[in-house]
Design a protein around this motif. Structure first.
Motif, PDB file in Angstrom:
ATOM      1  N   GLY A 172       2.597 -10.495  12.246  1.00  0.00           N
ATOM      2  CA  GLY A 172       1.715  -9.374  12.670  1.00  0.00           C
ATOM      3  C   GLY A 172       1.347  -8.599  11.201  1.00  0.00           C
ATOM      4  O   GLY A 172       0.654  -8.935  10.566  1.00  0.00           O
ATOM      5  N   PHE A 173       2.416  -7.779  10.800  1.00  0.00           N
ATOM      6  CA  PHE A 173       2.514  -6.928   9.685  1.00  0.00           C
ATOM      7  C   PHE A 173       3.599  -6.383   9.431  1.00  0.00           C
ATOM      8  O   PHE A 173       4.620  -6.421   9.872  1.00  0.00           O
ATOM      9  N   LEU A 174       3.708  -5.745   7.813  1.00  0.00           N
ATOM     10  CA  LEU A 174       5.246  -5.493   7.716  1.00  0.00           C
ATOM     11  C   LEU A 174       5.187  -3.803   7.664  1.00  0.00           C
ATOM     12  O   LEU A 174       4.146  -3.218   7.258  1.00  0.00           O
ATOM     13  N   TYR A 175       6.228  -3.257   8.083  1.00  0.00           N
ATOM     14  CA  TYR A 175       6.119  -1.748   8.219  1.00  0.00           C
ATOM     15  C   TYR A 175       6.962  -1.369   6.970  1.00  0.00           C
ATOM     16  O   TYR A 175       8.347  -1.761   6.905  1.00  0.00           O
ATOM     17  N   LEU A 176       6.351  -0.876   6.238  1.00  0.00           N
ATOM     18  CA  LEU A 176       7.062  -0.353   4.898  1.00  0.00           C
ATOM     19  C   LEU A 176       7.459   1.104   5.076  1.00  0.00           C
ATOM     20  O   LEU A 176       6.403   2.199   5.368  1.00  0.00           O
ATOM     21  N   ILE A 177       8.797   1.263   5.341  1.00  0.00           N
ATOM     22  CA  ILE A 177       9.292   2.888   5.358  1.00  0.00           C
ATOM     23  C   ILE A 177       9.028   3.614   3.956  1.00  0.00           C
ATOM     24  O   ILE A 177       9.327   3.328   2.969  1.00  0.00           O
ATOM     25  N   SER A 178       8.284   4.778   4.081  1.00  0.00           N
ATOM     26  CA  SER A 178       7.638   5.264   2.754  1.00  0.00           C
ATOM     27  C   SER A 178       8.963   5.966   1.899  1.00  0.00           C
ATOM     28  O   SER A 178       8.631   6.075   0.819  1.00  0.00           O
ATOM     29  N   LYS A 179       9.868   6.375   2.564  1.00  0.00           N
ATOM     30  CA  LYS A 179      11.148   6.926   1.746  1.00  0.00           C
ATOM     31  C   LYS A 179      12.310   7.075   2.557  1.00  0.00           C
ATOM     32  O   LYS A 179      12.447   6.807   3.906  1.00  0.00           O
ATOM     33  N   ASP A 186       9.695  15.383   5.132  1.00  0.00           N
ATOM     34  CA  ASP A 186       8.839  15.862   4.039  1.00  0.00           C
ATOM     35  C   ASP A 186       9.021  15.028   2.862  1.00  0.00           C
ATOM     36  O   ASP A 186      10.004  14.429   2.580  1.00  0.00           O
ATOM     37  N   GLY A 187       8.022  15.569   1.805  1.00  0.00           N
ATOM     38  CA  GLY A 187       8.445  15.084   0.397  1.00  0.00           C
ATOM     39  C   GLY A 187       7.704  13.466   0.378  1.00  0.00           C
ATOM     40  O   GLY A 187       8.341  12.713  -0.327  1.00  0.00           O
ATOM     41  N   LEU A 188       6.473  13.435   0.641  1.00  0.00           N
ATOM     42  CA  LEU A 188       5.895  11.979   0.484  1.00  0.00           C
ATOM     43  C   LEU A 188       5.450  11.760  -1.032  1.00  0.00           C
ATOM     44  O   LEU A 188       4.924  12.634  -1.486  1.00  0.00           O
ATOM     45  N   ASP A 189       5.919  10.551  -1.483  1.00  0.00           N
ATOM     46  CA  ASP A 189       5.571  10.275  -3.028  1.00  0.00           C
ATOM     47  C   ASP A 189       4.776   9.081  -3.291  1.00  0.00           C
ATOM     48  O   ASP A 189       5.163   8.118  -2.937  1.00  0.00           O
ATOM     49  N   ILE A 214       4.014  10.974   6.833  1.00  0.00           N
ATOM     50  CA  ILE A 214       2.516  10.845   6.725  1.00  0.00           C
ATOM     51  C   ILE A 214       2.108  11.834   7.785  1.00  0.00           C
ATOM     52  O   ILE A 214       2.158  11.362   8.956  1.00  0.00           O
ATOM     53  N   SER A 215       1.249  12.964   7.443  1.00  0.00           N
ATOM     54  CA  SER A 215       0.985  14.022   8.274  1.00  0.00           C
ATOM     55  C   SER A 215      -0.737  14.317   8.283  1.00  0.00           C
ATOM     56  O   SER A 215      -1.083  14.660   9.406  1.00  0.00           O
ATOM     57  N   ALA A 221      -5.455   9.235   3.058  1.00  0.00           N
ATOM     58  CA  ALA A 221      -6.280   8.761   2.099  1.00  0.00           C
ATOM     59  C   ALA A 221      -5.390   8.156   1.009  1.00  0.00           C
ATOM     60  O   ALA A 221      -5.651   7.162   0.474  1.00  0.00           O
ATOM     61  N   ALA A 222      -4.572   9.010   0.709  1.00  0.00           N
ATOM     62  CA  ALA A 222      -3.607   8.473  -0.455  1.00  0.00           C
ATOM     63  C   ALA A 222      -3.080   7.168  -0.243  1.00  0.00           C
ATOM     64  O   ALA A 222      -2.962   6.136  -1.004  1.00  0.00           O
ATOM     65  N   VAL A 223      -2.342   7.163   0.680  1.00  0.00           N
ATOM     66  CA  VAL A 223      -1.594   5.794   1.229  1.00  0.00           C
ATOM     67  C   VAL A 223      -2.527   4.753   1.395  1.00  0.00           C
ATOM     68  O   VAL A 223      -2.234   3.880   1.223  1.00  0.00           O
ATOM     69  N   ALA A 224      -3.861   5.196   2.048  1.00  0.00           N
ATOM     70  CA  ALA A 224      -4.804   3.927   2.482  1.00  0.00           C
ATOM     71  C   ALA A 224      -5.234   3.230   1.201  1.00  0.00           C
ATOM     72  O   ALA A 224      -5.755   2.179   1.247  1.00  0.00           O
ATOM     73  N   ALA A 225      -5.279   4.048   0.108  1.00  0.00           N
ATOM     74  CA  ALA A 225      -5.694   3.536  -1.144  1.00  0.00           C
ATOM     75  C   ALA A 225      -4.923   2.216  -1.589  1.00  0.00           C
ATOM     76  O   ALA A 225      -5.528   1.572  -2.309  1.00  0.00           O
ATOM     77  N   VAL A 226      -3.624   2.304  -1.044  1.00  0.00           N
ATOM     78  CA  VAL A 226      -2.764   1.417  -1.790  1.00  0.00           C
ATOM     79  C   VAL A 226      -2.234   0.378  -0.677  1.00  0.00           C
ATOM     80  O   VAL A 226      -1.688  -0.798  -0.875  1.00  0.00           O
ATOM     81  N   ALA A 227      -2.256   0.783   0.748  1.00  0.00           N
ATOM     82  CA  ALA A 227      -1.683  -0.050   1.636  1.00  0.00           C
ATOM     83  C   ALA A 227      -2.855  -0.772   2.725  1.00  0.00           C
ATOM     84  O   ALA A 227      -4.036  -0.272   2.285  1.00  0.00           O
TER      85      ALA A 227
END
Lengths: 268, 399
Positions: A172-179, A186-189, A214-215, A221-227
């Motif tokens: 299906g897909f892989l779910y990458l936990i952001s942090k 909070d504190g998305l990097d 991600i909220s 937009a920032a995450v969609a640019a790479v994922a």
């Protein structure tokens, strides 16, 4: 081709990334929850994650703990979530539906019955937050076909070798936990995230969706640019919670979904 | 006897038969794998083992005595009751054996921060104690209900420099404290060691906590052989998560000795307000391992109840589940009122004020001893002292 693969293929052609929307199924009750889900699908959610409420959600922050609690209070359990899946299929034939659960409700339901009933209802896969690859054979060994995805998770703490091992059995897909941390922290990097995605892409071709914390449309937009996809859960649930008494709840949520979906469109 | 020694279980992934394992989020998995490796390294490391046992002696005060409770035994008119005096260990309960071991392991792994969950507060106090001893930062998660009923231990933890973090979700008891500790750990897992206090949780905790606690049974076994020249007929210990009972039972596991674990029946198992997980639970997954749990038919975990905060837990260690299924241990349950009665008896007959947790084991001994011959020996694990419980006991016994 199954719904998940078709969705990623279609989005790629349209130069869009997937908006994966999570809601606790049955929050605040089954009929309102179905109305919210319908609005989310119409407003642009590409993949739906239906949260199965659990009494002890140890990977979740306060927002999803409370939403899960509201669903439990209205009597929702895995059986009801499967029935809701069937209802959702009446208005959304093509949206992939992933059941998002802790293991115990599924174990109590029975691994084989769960597999059969979830597929019959129209679900496309399951993500089980507390079932790492070390323990998942006991469940998948009771699955009789390859038509149902077990969505695997990768964390920022996952080492390269383990990453490759997990990716090898992913579907299906892989779910990458952001942090590190629980859902809704909070504190998305985004620098860290693109580093993890780079490492992950070196071991797999499977689509990568990123979630946790991600909220806003800017985050999206920032995450969609790479994922390949962006998961939003707590931000939707917070909005639901804040507007429980608001008659315009459905349209408030739909607006938020639209804004997030717009941020998944490639701009270049 | 059954071959149940460590060679056959847990398996390499931490399974005790069908129980145990590691059911946690991926964020925590690498930390558990690292912990497992470190634990098996120190198990082979003579200098670590020397330091652990040296500190058990000089800091904890081990060996703890095995005391023949003669007046109580005579009063009951049956088996001779011996008490393993874990209440005399530093901090007043067996919990320090394990926290000392885990703190040494944390230091060995280079971690300077520790966290813990606590119910009765004994594990919290024992963790705060070793954190002070080794100069570590310590946070203890504790349910708000337990903070009220075990206020003295909250004061002790604060005096020892720990931060006590109140947990108000659920019923504000041990299960909720453990949920919150796991959530917090997910965010700080890279530099923080989670000191779990029971033989529960994901692998390697059940085997690790058992190994740090088995000193109880090793001492008791050699003490009773020295004093009576033979093995006891029966061991009795209370079971919440099951650390003191596993510590006592494990060194006797291949002996012909009956083992009785005592759960809290609360207001009565028939009322639904109890913590008899092995007695009336079903198999499920809670807090990282598969074991018996109290749950409804939909797999939602139920709320436990016991007058004793340390037993007020809807789960149990996976090794106990295996011992139950294999018939190697028998699990009984004792109601709040019976535990209070046993508490009072020990005060009056032996001049010892036991913890309410340990009073459950004593209450079972009051039932078993009169049915046995005066030649038989029962060892009861007196897992902790009762100073912390005076408030609750006073409400019921009005002393």
């Amino acid at each position: 081709m199954n719904r998940i693969a078709e969705t990623f293929k279609r989005l790629k052609q349209k130069k869009e990334k997937a908006l994966v929307g999570f809601v606790s199924a049955g929050d605040p009750n089954i009929s309102d929850s179905l109305r919210l889900i319908k609005a989310m699908c119409e407003a642009g959610v590409d993949i739906l994650e239906l949260g199965v409420p659990f009494s002890d959600p140890t990977s979740d922050g306060p927002v999803i703990q409370r939403s899960s609690g509201r669903a439990l209070k209205s009597g929702v359990n895995l059986k009801a979530v499967i029935a809701m899946t069937r209802k959702i299929r009446e208005f959304s034939e093509q949206t992939p539906i992933i059941l998002f659960s802790y293991y115990n409700p599924i174990y109590a339901y029975g691994n084989k019955s769960f597999y059969n009933d979830a597929i019959a209802a129209g679900a496309d896969g399951v993500l089980i937050v507390d079932l790492p690859p070390e323990e998942s054979d006991e469940m998948t060994s009771e699955w009789t076909g390859n038509d149902f995805s077990l969505i695997r998770l990768i964390a920022p703490t996952t080492q390269q070798e383990r990453m490759a091992h997990i990716a090898a059995s992913a579907s299906g897909f892989l779910y990458l936990i952001s942090k590190v941390g629980v859902t809704g922290s909070d504190g998305l990097d985004t620098g860290d995230i693109s580093e993890h995605i780079k490492r992950l892409r070196s071991v797999t071709q499977i689509p990568i969706c990123v979630g946790f914390g991600i909220s806003t449309p800017q985050d999206v937009a920032a995450v969609a640019a790479v994922a390949d996809g962006v998961v939003i859960g707590s931000a939707f649930e917070r909005l639901i919670e804040e507007n429980l008494e608001n008659p315009a709840l459905v349209s408030v949520l739909a607006e938020k979904v639209k804004a997030c979906k717009a941020a998944t469109v490639e701009t270049s | 006897m059954l071959n149940l020694k460590s060679e056959t279980y847990p398996d390499s992934r931490g399974h005790f038969g069908p129980y145990g394992g590691r059911y946690v989020g991926e964020t925590l998995m690498p930390a558990l794998l690292e912990l497992e490796k470190a634990f098996f390294d120190i198990a082979q490391d003579p200098s670590f083992q020397y330091e652990f046992h040296d500190m058990l002696h000089h800091y904890v005060g081990r060996p703890t005595p095995l005391f023949h409770a003669k007046r109580l035994s005579t009063h009951l008119g049956g088996a001779a009751i011996y008490l393993k005096r874990e209440d005399l260990a530093h901090t007043g309960a067996h919990k320090i054996n394990n926290t000392l071991g885990q703190a040494l392991l944390a230091r060995w792994m280079g971690k300077k921060k520790v966290i813990a969950e606590t119910g009765a507060g004994q594990h919290g106090v024992a963790t705060a104690t070793v954190a002070a001893l080794f100069g570590m930062e310590c946070r203890v998660f504790m349910g708000t209900e337990d903070i009220q009923r075990q206020a003295a231990n909250v004061q002790r933890m604060r005096l020892l420099g720990a931060e006590v973090i109140p947990v108000s979700s659920g019923t504000g008891t041990l299960k909720d404290a453990m949920n919150e500790a796991m959530r917090y750990w997910s965010g700080v897992v890279q530099d923080t060691f989670y000191v779990i206090g029971s033989v529960a949780g994901p692998h390697p905790y059940p085997v690790m906590v058992r190994d740090f606690q088995k000193v109880i049974g090793e001492e008791a076994r050699s003490q009773i052989l020295n004093e009576t020249g033979r093995l006891p007929k029966m061991l009795i210990a209370c079971v919440g998560g099951g650390s003191n009972s596993m510590g006592l039972f494990y060194p006797f596991i291949e002996d012909s000795v009956e083992m009785v674990g005592v759960e809290a029946a609360g207001k009565g198992v028939h009322t639904g307000k109890h913590a008899a997980t092995l007695g009336s639970g079903t198999v499920g997954v809670l807090h990282g391992s598969k074991s018996y749990v109290l749950q409804d038919e939909n797999g939602q975990i139920m709320e436990a109840h016991s007058i004793s905060a340390g037993l007020d837990y809807p789960g149990v260690g996976p090794e106990h589940s295996m011992l139950k299924d294999r018939g190697r241990a028998r699990y009984a349950s004792i109601e709040d009122g019976q535990a209070l009665e046993a508490f009072r008896k020990l005060c009056l007959f032996e001049g010892i004020i036991p913890a309410l947790e340990s009073s459950h084991a004593l209450a079972q001994a009051l039932i078993e001893a009169p049915r046995m011959s005066p030649d038989d020996v029962i060892i009861v694990n007196l897992s902790g002292r009762g100073d912390k419980d005076l408030g609750i006991v006073n409400q019921h016994l009005k002393f």
